[in-house]
Design a protein around this motif. Structure first.
Motif, PDB file in Angstrom:
ATOM      1  N   SER A  49      -0.589  61.928  43.449  1.00 32.20           N
ATOM      2  CA  SER A  49      -0.511  63.333  43.037  1.00 32.20           C
ATOM      3  C   SER A  49       0.842  63.937  43.360  1.00 32.20           C
ATOM      4  O   SER A  49       1.419  64.686  42.558  1.00 32.20           O
ATOM      5  CB  SER A  49      -1.629  64.135  43.710  1.00 32.20           C
ATOM      6  OG  SER A  49      -2.893  63.720  43.256  1.00 32.20           O
ATOM      7  N   LEU A  50       1.372  63.629  44.545  1.00 36.29           N
ATOM      8  CA  LEU A  50       2.683  64.162  44.923  1.00 36.29           C
ATOM      9  C   LEU A  50       3.785  63.632  44.010  1.00 36.29           C
ATOM     10  O   LEU A  50       4.696  64.377  43.624  1.00 36.29           O
ATOM     11  CB  LEU A  50       2.991  63.801  46.377  1.00 36.29           C
ATOM     12  CG  LEU A  50       2.221  64.578  47.441  1.00 36.29           C
ATOM     13  CD1 LEU A  50       2.593  64.082  48.834  1.00 36.29           C
ATOM     14  CD2 LEU A  50       2.495  66.074  47.331  1.00 36.29           C
ATOM     15  N   GLN A  51       3.705  62.368  43.675  1.00 38.17           N
ATOM     16  CA  GLN A  51       4.704  61.812  42.757  1.00 38.17           C
ATOM     17  C   GLN A  51       4.647  62.526  41.413  1.00 38.17           C
ATOM     18  O   GLN A  51       5.679  62.790  40.788  1.00 38.17           O
ATOM     19  CB  GLN A  51       4.460  60.309  42.581  1.00 38.17           C
ATOM     20  CG  GLN A  51       4.812  59.481  43.814  1.00 38.17           C
ATOM     21  CD  GLN A  51       4.387  58.030  43.682  1.00 38.17           C
ATOM     22  OE1 GLN A  51       3.493  57.691  42.906  1.00 38.17           O
ATOM     23  NE2 GLN A  51       5.022  57.163  44.455  1.00 38.17           N
ATOM     24  N   HIS A  52       3.437  62.878  40.979  1.00 42.63           N
ATOM     25  CA  HIS A  52       3.265  63.591  39.713  1.00 42.63           C
ATOM     26  C   HIS A  52       3.882  64.985  39.805  1.00 42.63           C
ATOM     27  O   HIS A  52       4.570  65.437  38.871  1.00 42.63           O
ATOM     28  CB  HIS A  52       1.782  63.691  39.389  1.00 42.63           C
ATOM     29  CG  HIS A  52       1.489  64.295  38.050  1.00 42.63           C
ATOM     30  ND1 HIS A  52       1.708  63.632  36.862  1.00 42.63           N
ATOM     31  CD2 HIS A  52       0.999  65.522  37.706  1.00 42.63           C
ATOM     32  CE1 HIS A  52       1.372  64.409  35.851  1.00 42.63           C
ATOM     33  NE2 HIS A  52       0.931  65.568  36.331  1.00 42.63           N
ATOM     34  N   VAL A  53       3.669  65.673  40.911  1.00 46.42           N
ATOM     35  CA  VAL A  53       4.236  67.011  41.086  1.00 46.42           C
ATOM     36  C   VAL A  53       5.760  66.940  41.096  1.00 46.42           C
ATOM     37  O   VAL A  53       6.438  67.780  40.482  1.00 46.42           O
ATOM     38  CB  VAL A  53       3.737  67.652  42.397  1.00 46.42           C
ATOM     39  CG1 VAL A  53       4.379  69.021  42.586  1.00 46.42           C
ATOM     40  CG2 VAL A  53       2.237  67.791  42.391  1.00 46.42           C
ATOM     41  N   VAL A  54       6.308  65.977  41.797  1.00 46.37           N
ATOM     42  CA  VAL A  54       7.766  65.836  41.883  1.00 46.37           C
ATOM     43  C   VAL A  54       8.356  65.592  40.506  1.00 46.37           C
ATOM     44  O   VAL A  54       9.428  66.118  40.157  1.00 46.37           O
ATOM     45  CB  VAL A  54       8.141  64.705  42.861  1.00 46.37           C
ATOM     46  CG1 VAL A  54       9.634  64.397  42.785  1.00 46.37           C
ATOM     47  CG2 VAL A  54       7.761  65.090  44.288  1.00 46.37           C
ATOM     48  N   GLN A  55       7.665  64.808  39.673  1.00 47.56           N
ATOM     49  CA  GLN A  55       8.147  64.574  38.313  1.00 47.56           C
ATOM     50  C   GLN A  55       8.170  65.856  37.497  1.00 47.56           C
ATOM     51  O   GLN A  55       9.066  66.068  36.674  1.00 47.56           O
ATOM     52  CB  GLN A  55       7.260  63.539  37.617  1.00 47.56           C
ATOM     53  CG  GLN A  55       7.406  62.127  38.166  1.00 47.56           C
ATOM     54  CD  GLN A  55       6.412  61.150  37.543  1.00 47.56           C
ATOM     55  OE1 GLN A  55       5.529  61.555  36.769  1.00 47.56           O
ATOM     56  NE2 GLN A  55       6.534  59.882  37.892  1.00 47.56           N
ATOM     57  N   ARG A  56       7.199  66.742  37.734  1.00 51.21           N
ATOM     58  CA  ARG A  56       7.113  67.975  36.961  1.00 51.21           C
ATOM     59  C   ARG A  56       7.968  69.099  37.528  1.00 51.21           C
ATOM     60  O   ARG A  56       8.544  69.889  36.770  1.00 51.21           O
ATOM     61  CB  ARG A  56       5.650  68.452  36.905  1.00 51.21           C
ATOM     62  CG  ARG A  56       4.673  67.516  36.206  1.00 51.21           C
ATOM     63  CD  ARG A  56       4.989  67.346  34.711  1.00 51.21           C
ATOM     64  NE  ARG A  56       5.104  68.603  34.015  1.00 51.21           N
ATOM     65  CZ  ARG A  56       4.082  69.228  33.439  1.00 51.21           C
ATOM     66  NH1 ARG A  56       2.871  68.696  33.503  1.00 51.21           N
ATOM     67  NH2 ARG A  56       4.264  70.359  32.787  1.00 51.21           N
ATOM     68  N   LEU A  57       8.053  69.189  38.865  1.00 50.16           N
ATOM     69  CA  LEU A  57       8.681  70.364  39.485  1.00 50.16           C
ATOM     70  C   LEU A  57       9.864  70.043  40.391  1.00 50.16           C
ATOM     71  O   LEU A  57      10.503  70.952  40.907  1.00 50.16           O
ATOM     72  CB  LEU A  57       7.634  71.127  40.314  1.00 50.16           C
ATOM     73  CG  LEU A  57       6.422  71.670  39.556  1.00 50.16           C
ATOM     74  CD1 LEU A  57       5.435  72.307  40.532  1.00 50.16           C
ATOM     75  CD2 LEU A  57       6.847  72.675  38.499  1.00 50.16           C
ATOM     76  N   ALA A  75       6.409  59.065  48.401  1.00 49.63           N
ATOM     77  CA  ALA A  75       6.217  59.991  47.283  1.00 49.63           C
ATOM     78  C   ALA A  75       7.483  60.763  46.951  1.00 49.63           C
ATOM     79  O   ALA A  75       7.755  61.065  45.790  1.00 49.63           O
ATOM     80  CB  ALA A  75       5.079  60.957  47.604  1.00 49.63           C
ATOM     81  N   LEU A  76       8.270  61.092  47.977  1.00 56.92           N
ATOM     82  CA  LEU A  76       9.492  61.875  47.771  1.00 56.92           C
ATOM     83  C   LEU A  76      10.728  61.006  47.681  1.00 56.92           C
ATOM     84  O   LEU A  76      11.840  61.516  47.495  1.00 56.92           O
ATOM     85  CB  LEU A  76       9.654  62.889  48.917  1.00 56.92           C
ATOM     86  CG  LEU A  76       8.497  63.880  49.094  1.00 56.92           C
ATOM     87  CD1 LEU A  76       8.750  64.805  50.283  1.00 56.92           C
ATOM     88  CD2 LEU A  76       8.266  64.690  47.823  1.00 56.92           C
ATOM     89  N   GLY A  77      10.553  59.684  47.829  1.00 54.60           N
ATOM     90  CA  GLY A  77      11.691  58.771  47.731  1.00 54.60           C
ATOM     91  C   GLY A  77      12.716  58.982  48.818  1.00 54.60           C
ATOM     92  O   GLY A  77      13.920  58.877  48.581  1.00 54.60           O
ATOM     93  N   ASP A  78      12.251  59.297  50.028  1.00 57.67           N
ATOM     94  CA  ASP A  78      13.154  59.590  51.141  1.00 57.67           C
ATOM     95  C   ASP A  78      12.725  58.783  52.375  1.00 57.67           C
ATOM     96  O   ASP A  78      11.937  59.250  53.190  1.00 57.67           O
ATOM     97  CB  ASP A  78      13.133  61.080  51.459  1.00 57.67           C
ATOM     98  CG  ASP A  78      14.148  61.476  52.522  1.00 57.67           C
ATOM     99  OD1 ASP A  78      14.820  60.580  53.070  1.00 57.67           O
ATOM    100  OD2 ASP A  78      14.263  62.682  52.808  1.00 57.67           O
TER     101      ASP A  78
END
Length: 315
Positions: A240-248, A284-287
């Motif tokens: 879900s977080l990966q999806h949010v990051v892609q959108r926002l 999820a944030l790639g960090d």
């Protein structure tokens, strides 16, 4: 849409819902109702003499959903033209989402477990859960103090309970006396400390008084899943977080809230949950360098005896 408002003195901030989109309802019901999610009215402005109630100084979009439905609901949410344009978003994770106690009994059990046998503890828990039905919940602090004094209460002395308007049946009186009399000196000491903690500990909320509720009466969510079930929940969160990051894009700020001292987050699962949360956020944030930093205002971790909330900043 939620608005923030100032009180008349310009010192206190409150919030309330100022608009809802009918397009986001289904069969005439709000999405949270369709998912059987119990939420309050999100209004902290009641009872205040507000000024400029129709002119909030800040607003934000609020979406109430569940993790399995999050991606679908977010996409529908973002497709709504009536939304306030989203320039940034914040992520706050409550660690007791992944496993949670109902405070009360578990706060007390931290004090009693080492000195009371399992069967004795079960009888104590059962008899305490009958006291709201017998005494009501108008003055829980007095009720706690009455129970605290039980090991020193002489047989037949129930006058103070009557003043509290308790209607104790003969069987309930007998069981209260049975579980609290003939305790050792050390058992009486931990009993006193455990109940004193329920009304003196500044980190424990009024939810601790659910100790007097009959099993199943409380509406608070609770569950103690296995570590494999928790790991699966983190997998859903990561997607879900990966999806949010892609959108926002990435969130502007990250915080995580522990709820150990107030009894919501099971102490034995805290380290497991926090470790998995950090790893999930990194992926999820790639960090890979992301790490948690305790908030300077947190209570000392030495207080985590096994049982309010403690906040950590994620950087």
């Amino acid at each position: 849409i939620v608005g923030f408002f100032l009180d008349d003195e310009g010192k206190t901030i409150c919030q309330q819902i100022i608009g809802q989109d009918i397009a986001l309802t289904q069969e005439g019901k709000r999405r949270d109702k369709m998912l059987n999610i119990a939420v309050d009215d999100f209004n902290t402005c009641e009872g205040k003499n507000m000024r400029n109630v129709r002119n909030p100084f800040a607003t934000f979009n609020l979406l109430v959903t569940s993790l399995p439905h999050f991606q679908q609901d977010l996409d529908q949410f973002l497709a709504n033209d009536s939304l306030i344009p989203i320039s940034e978003w914040l992520l706050d994770v409550d660690e007791d989402y992944f496993a949670t106690y109902i405070p009360g009994w578990h706060n007390l059990a931290d004090f009693l477990t080492a000195d009371f046998k399992t069967e004795h503890l079960l009888r104590i828990r059962k008899v305490l859960s009958q006291l709201h039905a017998a005494c009501g919940d108008d003055d829980d602090t007095k009720l706690v103090k009455m129970v605290q004094k039980l090991p020193r209460q002489k047989k037949g002395q129930w006058k103070a309970w009557k003043k509290l308007e308790c209607r104790l049946k003969k069987e309930l009186k007998q069981e209260l006396m049975h579980v609290t009399h003939n305790l050792s000196k050390h058992q009486r000491t931990v009993w006193d400390l455990g109940f004193r903690n329920l009304y003196e500990n500044k980190y424990i909320s009024g939810d601790a008084f659910s100790i007097f509720d009959k099993d199943g009466r409380t509406s608070m969510p609770h569950g103690l899943p296995s570590t494999s079930e928790i790991a699966h929940t983190f997998s859903l969160l990561e997607g879900s977080l990966q999806h949010v990051v892609q959108r926002l894009g990435r969130p502007q700020a990250l915080t995580a809230c522990r709820s150990i001292l107030n009894g919501f987050l099971p102490y034995k699962l805290w380290a497991f949950i926090e470790h998995h949360l950090q790893d999930t956020l990194r992926r999820a944030l790639g960090d890979p360098e992301l790490r948690m930093v305790p908030d300077a205002a947190n209570p000392p971790m030495a207080l985590f005896s096994g049982s309010s909330s403690n906040t950590v900043k994620v950087i």
